[in-house]
Design an enzyme around this catalytic site. Structure first.
Site, PDB file in Angstrom:
ATOM      1  N   GLY A   9      19.307 -44.473  12.052  1.00  0.00           N
ATOM      2  CA  GLY A   9      18.150 -43.740  11.517  1.00  0.00           C
ATOM      3  C   GLY A   9      16.967 -44.655  11.262  1.00  0.00           C
ATOM      4  O   GLY A   9      16.279 -44.539  10.250  1.00  0.00           O
ATOM      5  N   ALA A  10      16.707 -45.566  12.210  1.00  0.00           N
ATOM      6  CA  ALA A  10      15.591 -46.504  12.031  1.00  0.00           C
ATOM      7  C   ALA A  10      14.278 -45.951  12.576  1.00  0.00           C
ATOM      8  O   ALA A  10      13.294 -46.667  12.675  1.00  0.00           O
ATOM      9  CB  ALA A  10      15.929 -47.832  12.700  1.00  0.00           C
ATOM     10  N   SER A  12      12.455 -43.611  11.158  1.00  0.00           N
ATOM     11  CA  SER A  12      11.482 -43.235  10.130  1.00  0.00           C
ATOM     12  C   SER A  12      11.910 -43.752   8.772  1.00  0.00           C
ATOM     13  O   SER A  12      12.999 -44.339   8.625  1.00  0.00           O
ATOM     14  CB  SER A  12      11.283 -41.712  10.093  1.00  0.00           C
ATOM     15  OG  SER A  12      12.309 -41.083   9.361  1.00  0.00           O
ATOM     16  N   GLY A  13      11.032 -43.568   7.787  1.00  0.00           N
ATOM     17  CA  GLY A  13      11.354 -43.833   6.390  1.00  0.00           C
ATOM     18  C   GLY A  13      11.933 -45.211   6.109  1.00  0.00           C
ATOM     19  O   GLY A  13      11.458 -46.232   6.609  1.00  0.00           O
ATOM     20  N   GLY A  15      14.771 -46.643   7.011  1.00  0.00           N
ATOM     21  CA  GLY A  15      15.339 -47.372   8.148  1.00  0.00           C
ATOM     22  C   GLY A  15      14.268 -48.109   8.931  1.00  0.00           C
ATOM     23  O   GLY A  15      14.434 -49.295   9.295  1.00  0.00           O
ATOM     24  N   TYR A 190      24.311 -32.585   0.353  1.00  0.00           N
ATOM     25  CA  TYR A 190      23.705 -33.909   0.512  1.00  0.00           C
ATOM     26  C   TYR A 190      24.233 -34.872  -0.559  1.00  0.00           C
ATOM     27  O   TYR A 190      24.663 -35.990  -0.257  1.00  0.00           O
ATOM     28  CB  TYR A 190      22.177 -33.803   0.427  1.00  0.00           C
ATOM     29  CG  TYR A 190      21.480 -35.142   0.307  1.00  0.00           C
ATOM     30  CD1 TYR A 190      21.259 -35.929   1.429  1.00  0.00           C
ATOM     31  CD2 TYR A 190      21.061 -35.629  -0.936  1.00  0.00           C
ATOM     32  CE1 TYR A 190      20.628 -37.170   1.316  1.00  0.00           C
ATOM     33  CE2 TYR A 190      20.433 -36.862  -1.057  1.00  0.00           C
ATOM     34  CZ  TYR A 190      20.218 -37.627   0.068  1.00  0.00           C
ATOM     35  OH  TYR A 190      19.600 -38.848  -0.045  1.00  0.00           O
TER      36      TYR A 190
HETATM   37  P1  NDP Z   1      14.095 -40.016   6.674  1.00  0.00           P
HETATM   38  O1  NDP Z   1      14.292 -38.571   6.885  1.00  0.00           O
HETATM   39  O2  NDP Z   1      12.715 -40.574   6.753  1.00  0.00           O
HETATM   40  O3  NDP Z   1      15.008 -40.839   7.642  1.00  0.00           O
HETATM   41  C1  NDP Z   1      16.270 -40.387   8.008  1.00  0.00           C
HETATM   42  C2  NDP Z   1      16.641 -40.972   9.335  1.00  0.00           C
HETATM   43  O4  NDP Z   1      17.923 -40.461   9.700  1.00  0.00           O
HETATM   44  C3  NDP Z   1      15.677 -40.587  10.458  1.00  0.00           C
HETATM   45  O5  NDP Z   1      15.486 -41.720  11.262  1.00  0.00           O
HETATM   46  C4  NDP Z   1      16.446 -39.516  11.199  1.00  0.00           C
HETATM   47  O6  NDP Z   1      16.136 -39.423  12.572  1.00  0.00           O
HETATM   48  C5  NDP Z   1      17.858 -40.044  11.030  1.00  0.00           C
HETATM   49  N1  NDP Z   1      18.865 -39.041  11.369  1.00  0.00           N
HETATM   50  C6  NDP Z   1      19.024 -37.794  10.854  1.00  0.00           C
HETATM   51  N2  NDP Z   1      20.033 -37.158  11.476  1.00  0.00           N
HETATM   52  C7  NDP Z   1      20.536 -38.018  12.391  1.00  0.00           C
HETATM   53  C8  NDP Z   1      21.572 -37.937  13.353  1.00  0.00           C
HETATM   54  N3  NDP Z   1      22.287 -36.833  13.523  1.00  0.00           N
HETATM   55  N4  NDP Z   1      21.815 -39.013  14.135  1.00  0.00           N
HETATM   56  C9  NDP Z   1      21.081 -40.131  14.008  1.00  0.00           C
HETATM   57  N5  NDP Z   1      20.084 -40.268  13.121  1.00  0.00           N
HETATM   58  C10 NDP Z   1      19.804 -39.218  12.331  1.00  0.00           C
HETATM   59  O7  NDP Z   1      14.722 -40.292   5.219  1.00  0.00           O
HETATM   60  P2  NDP Z   1      14.829 -41.617   4.314  1.00  0.00           P
HETATM   61  O8  NDP Z   1      14.266 -42.779   5.002  1.00  0.00           O
HETATM   62  O9  NDP Z   1      14.340 -41.260   2.970  1.00  0.00           O
HETATM   63  O10 NDP Z   1      16.407 -41.752   4.188  1.00  0.00           O
HETATM   64  C11 NDP Z   1      17.106 -42.895   4.591  1.00  0.00           C
HETATM   65  C12 NDP Z   1      18.273 -43.135   3.660  1.00  0.00           C
HETATM   66  O11 NDP Z   1      17.808 -43.366   2.344  1.00  0.00           O
HETATM   67  C13 NDP Z   1      19.247 -41.958   3.561  1.00  0.00           C
HETATM   68  O12 NDP Z   1      20.563 -42.466   3.565  1.00  0.00           O
HETATM   69  C14 NDP Z   1      18.926 -41.350   2.202  1.00  0.00           C
HETATM   70  O13 NDP Z   1      20.043 -40.704   1.661  1.00  0.00           O
HETATM   71  C15 NDP Z   1      18.570 -42.597   1.441  1.00  0.00           C
HETATM   72  N6  NDP Z   1      17.791 -42.399   0.238  1.00  0.00           N
HETATM   73  C16 NDP Z   1      16.518 -41.894   0.276  1.00  0.00           C
HETATM   74  C17 NDP Z   1      15.817 -41.731  -0.891  1.00  0.00           C
HETATM   75  C18 NDP Z   1      14.446 -41.183  -0.901  1.00  0.00           C
HETATM   76  O14 NDP Z   1      13.903 -41.028  -1.992  1.00  0.00           O
HETATM   77  N7  NDP Z   1      13.831 -40.872   0.231  1.00  0.00           N
HETATM   78  C19 NDP Z   1      16.384 -42.127  -2.171  1.00  0.00           C
HETATM   79  C20 NDP Z   1      17.710 -42.650  -2.090  1.00  0.00           C
HETATM   80  C21 NDP Z   1      18.368 -42.782  -0.927  1.00  0.00           C
HETATM   81  P3  NDP Z   1      14.827 -38.641  13.123  1.00  0.00           P
HETATM   82  O15 NDP Z   1      13.682 -39.600  12.922  1.00  0.00           O
HETATM   83  O16 NDP Z   1      15.168 -38.409  14.544  1.00  0.00           O
HETATM   84  O17 NDP Z   1      14.692 -37.400  12.299  1.00  0.00           O
END
Ligand code: NDP
Length: 315
Positions: A9-10, A12-13, A15, A190
């Site tokens: 999941g690199a 966006s966000g 990653g 979740y």
């Molecule tokens: P994002 O939605 O920005 O990133 C999530 C990533 O996961 C995206 O790259 C997305 O891909 C990918 N993804 C989703 N489904 C799949 C799949 N089936 N196969 C492969 N990749 C997939 O969210 P965050 O950056 O916020 O989340 C990243 C981590 O941080 C998660 O584990 C979340 O639980 C954790 N987290 C986030 C917090 C927050 O406040 N945001 C707080 C605490 C933890 P695509 O770009 O294609 O959609």
């Protein structure tokens, strides 16, 4: 040589921010394991990562076939595996009905936990072969799965119960799509998946740390209120959540800062202790945080591990 790290999941966000921080350090080659190849490639370029520092490889965690295919492709690339970061996640707080992975598991637990469970179990062998001195396996956790915190007490709370839904296969046909066997709730699914992530990290530590020397960690990077994770939420929530976190709870952290934190867990020599759930205080200093009772339940961790093995075809 440079370290070689896989980040799921690199695209966006968190990653992406972590991939950028590691690539810029000059010490890492980042394998971006993403379901949307083009999006990941564009994302890497948009944050200015240079070509020699990353490779995009296709991985859809919502399909166990895709997980196995990814591992084959990675092995064929001939790269060593020094650090694995299980970061990808889906969050479906407004879904009225459950949706499912290719194998028919409820999508949140199927992607966030079961997909990563299979991936990390098979890649452990590759990590054992690497000669890198500081090997790490990191599974991103969350405060929301920890009912010993304020945020973790916002209903619906995480609760895995006696795991009857997980043991029945989470398929929502004759059985429940929820781990505890209850009615579908996307936000709870979740949080439950995050509890599984944190339990899995500790079970890895208990089973493999001594034997392999690998460091197993989880973390809560802070509330990154601006990421795509909240894309499924109602518009008013998306508008108010970032300022709420910034000014009221003060738990807000930028994507860049959160990326630096996860990059520390990947490579900082001072964060080498295994079995730790890392968090950061308001001065951005890391500390070993306490997990909730359920998220540190040894017996539950063992059961989640064993049931997950069956579901992903490892047992
Ligand atoms: P994002 O939605 O920005 O990133 C999530 C990533 O996961 C995206 O790259 C997305 O891909 C990918 N993804 C989703 N489904 C799949 C799949 N089936 N196969 C492969 N990749 C997939 O969210 P965050 O950056 O916020 O989340 C990243 C981590 O941080 C998660 O584990 C979340 O639980 C954790 N987290 C986030 C917090 C927050 O406040 N945001 C707080 C605490 C933890 P695509 O770009 O294609 O959609």
């Amino acid at each position: 040589r440079k370290g070689s790290v896989i980040i799921t999941g690199a695209s966006s966000g968190l990653g992406l921010a972590t991939a950028k921080a590691l690539a810029e350090s000059g010490k890492w080659h980042v394998v971006m394991a993403c379901r949307d190849f083009l999006k990941a490639e564009k994302a890497a370029r948009s944050v200015g990562m240079s070509r020699e520092n990353y490779t995009v490889m296709h991985l859809d965690l919502a399909s166990l076939d895709s997980v196995r295919q990814f591992v084959d492709n990675f092995k064929r690339s001939g790269r060593p595996l020094d650090v694995l970061v299980c970061n990808a996640a889906v969050y479906l707080p407004t879904a009225k009905e459950p949706t499912f992975t290719a194998e028919g598991f409820e999508l949140s637990v199927g992607t966030n936990h079961l997909g990563h469970f299979l991936l990390s179990r098979i890649l452990l062998e590759d990590m054992q072969k690497s000669d890198y001195p500081a090997k790490r396996l990191i599974i991103v956790g969350s405060i929301t799965g920890n009912t010993n915190t304020l945020a973790g007490n916002v209903p619906p709370k995480a609760y895995l119960g006696d795991l009857r839904g997980l043991s029945a296969g989470l398929n929502g046909t004759n059985t429940s799509p929820m781990i505890d066997g209850g009615d579908f709730d996307g936000a709870k699914a979740y949080k439950d998946s995050k509890v599984c992530n944190m339990l899995t990290m500790q079970e890895f530590h208990r089973r493999y740390h001594e034997e392999t020397g690998i460091t197993f960690n989880s973390l809560y990077p802070g509330c990154i209120a601006t990421t795509g994770l909240f894309r499924e939420h109602i518009p008013l929530f998306r508008l108010l959540f970032p300022p709420f976190q910034k000014y009221i709870t003060k738990g807000y952290v930028s994507e860049e800062e959160a990326g630096k934190r996860l990059a520390q867990v990947v490579s900082d020599p001072s964060l080498s202790k295994s079995g730790v759930y890392w968090s950061w205080n308001k001065d951005s200093a890391s500390f070993e945080n306490q997990l909730s009772q359920e998220a540190s339940d040894v017996e539950k961790a063992r059961k989640v591990w064993e049931l997950s093995e069956k579901l992903v075809g490892l047992a």
